[in-house]
Each structure stands twice: as structure tokens, then as C-alpha cells.
Scaffold this motif. Sequence first.
Motif, PDB file in Angstrom:
ATOM      1  N   VAL A  25       7.835  -2.749  -3.049  1.00  0.00           N
ATOM      2  CA  VAL A  25       6.542  -2.215  -3.031  1.00  0.00           C
ATOM      3  C   VAL A  25       5.645  -2.980  -2.014  1.00  0.00           C
ATOM      4  N   GLU A  26       5.677  -4.442  -2.166  1.00  0.00           N
ATOM      5  CA  GLU A  26       5.009  -5.225  -1.506  1.00  0.00           C
ATOM      6  C   GLU A  26       5.184  -5.031   0.141  1.00  0.00           C
ATOM      7  N   ASP A  27       6.527  -4.957   0.229  1.00  0.00           N
ATOM      8  CA  ASP A  27       7.099  -4.872   1.629  1.00  0.00           C
ATOM      9  C   ASP A  27       6.533  -3.459   2.467  1.00  0.00           C
ATOM     10  N   VAL A  28       6.583  -2.371   1.397  1.00  0.00           N
ATOM     11  CA  VAL A  28       5.923  -1.052   1.917  1.00  0.00           C
ATOM     12  C   VAL A  28       4.646  -1.186   2.269  1.00  0.00           C
ATOM     13  N   VAL A  29       3.965  -1.788   1.428  1.00  0.00           N
ATOM     14  CA  VAL A  29       2.508  -1.780   1.509  1.00  0.00           C
ATOM     15  C   VAL A  29       2.158  -2.827   2.566  1.00  0.00           C
ATOM     16  N   ARG A  30       2.562  -3.934   2.958  1.00  0.00           N
ATOM     17  CA  ARG A  30       2.424  -4.774   4.107  1.00  0.00           C
ATOM     18  C   ARG A  30       2.752  -4.039   5.275  1.00  0.00           C
ATOM     19  N   ALA A  31       3.907  -3.055   5.488  1.00  0.00           N
ATOM     20  CA  ALA A  31       3.987  -2.358   6.624  1.00  0.00           C
ATOM     21  C   ALA A  31       3.207  -1.608   7.155  1.00  0.00           C
ATOM     22  N   ARG A  32       2.431  -1.037   6.271  1.00  0.00           N
ATOM     23  CA  ARG A  32       1.133  -0.083   6.465  1.00  0.00           C
ATOM     24  C   ARG A  32       0.174  -0.887   7.431  1.00  0.00           C
ATOM     25  N   GLY A  33       0.119  -2.394   7.423  1.00  0.00           N
ATOM     26  CA  GLY A  33      -0.731  -2.899   8.071  1.00  0.00           C
ATOM     27  C   GLY A  33      -2.303  -2.872   7.887  1.00  0.00           C
ATOM     28  N   ALA A  34      -2.536  -2.332   6.668  1.00  0.00           N
ATOM     29  CA  ALA A  34      -3.920  -2.291   6.509  1.00  0.00           C
ATOM     30  C   ALA A  34      -4.496  -3.721   5.765  1.00  0.00           C
ATOM     31  N   ALA A  35      -5.596  -4.048   6.092  1.00  0.00           N
ATOM     32  CA  ALA A  35      -6.149  -5.387   5.378  1.00  0.00           C
ATOM     33  C   ALA A  35      -6.290  -5.232   3.851  1.00  0.00           C
ATOM     34  N   VAL A  37      -5.577  -2.679   0.541  1.00  0.00           N
ATOM     35  CA  VAL A  37      -5.020  -1.291  -0.026  1.00  0.00           C
ATOM     36  C   VAL A  37      -5.715  -1.138  -1.376  1.00  0.00           C
ATOM     37  N   PRO A  38      -6.149  -0.054  -1.615  1.00  0.00           N
ATOM     38  CA  PRO A  38      -6.505   0.380  -2.907  1.00  0.00           C
ATOM     39  C   PRO A  38      -5.469   0.571  -4.069  1.00  0.00           C
ATOM     40  N   SER A  39      -5.804  -0.122  -5.274  1.00  0.00           N
ATOM     41  CA  SER A  39      -4.839  -0.272  -6.230  1.00  0.00           C
ATOM     42  C   SER A  39      -4.376   1.148  -6.771  1.00  0.00           C
ATOM     43  N   GLN A  40      -4.937   2.334  -6.498  1.00  0.00           N
ATOM     44  CA  GLN A  40      -4.266   3.493  -6.624  1.00  0.00           C
ATOM     45  C   GLN A  40      -3.120   3.886  -5.512  1.00  0.00           C
ATOM     46  N   GLU A  41      -3.410   3.443  -4.513  1.00  0.00           N
ATOM     47  CA  GLU A  41      -2.239   3.551  -3.564  1.00  0.00           C
ATOM     48  C   GLU A  41      -0.863   2.737  -3.692  1.00  0.00           C
TER      49      GLU A  41
END
Length: 94
Positions: A25-35, A37-41
Motif C-alpha cells: 500500500v505504501e508503494d502504491v501511495v508513494r507512486a502517486r507522487g502526492a505530498a 494523501v488523505p487517510s480515506q484514500e
Amino acid sequence: MNGVRKACQGRPVAEDAIALLAQRVEDVVRARGAAEVPSQEVGLAILGPLRELDEVAYLRFASVYQDFQSADDFIREIDNLRASKKDDGQQGGE
């Protein structure tokens, strides 16, 4: 990941499997490149890998993050799980 641990409570899910899920999950979230990320996402990003890991834990977690309001919401999601399993079984047999 505390929510995932709670969802997995009493289930045959190893702590290593939860750690691996967290890394995915961390890899996916980091790949989005956003500074930020809301907890809901983040919660929604957990659903797919958790579904693969343990369906009961998935339903527990999904009931919070998808805001289930009634038993019908659980039934609908269980029907989706069953349909997905059926589709996966058909694809594997081809």
C-alpha cells in the motif's frame, strides 16, 4: 495499519503478511507522487490487497471505509466477492 490489525483480529493472518500488505500500500501511495494523501484514500488503497489476504478481514475493514449502513451493504459486498471468485475460477480453467 492499526485498522488492518483490528480487521484481522482472530483471523489466520500472520503479522508478516500484514507488514507486506502495508509495504504494498505504501508503494502504491508513494507512486502517486502526492505530498499528502488523505487517510480515506489510504484506506481505500488497502481494500484490494486485504481482499486478497483475507475476505473476512476485508469485509470488516470495508464496512468502515465504504461506510456500510445496513446488512444489505454486507450482502452486496459478499455477492461481489462470490462473483469475483467465480470469475477467477473461470479464467483459471481456460
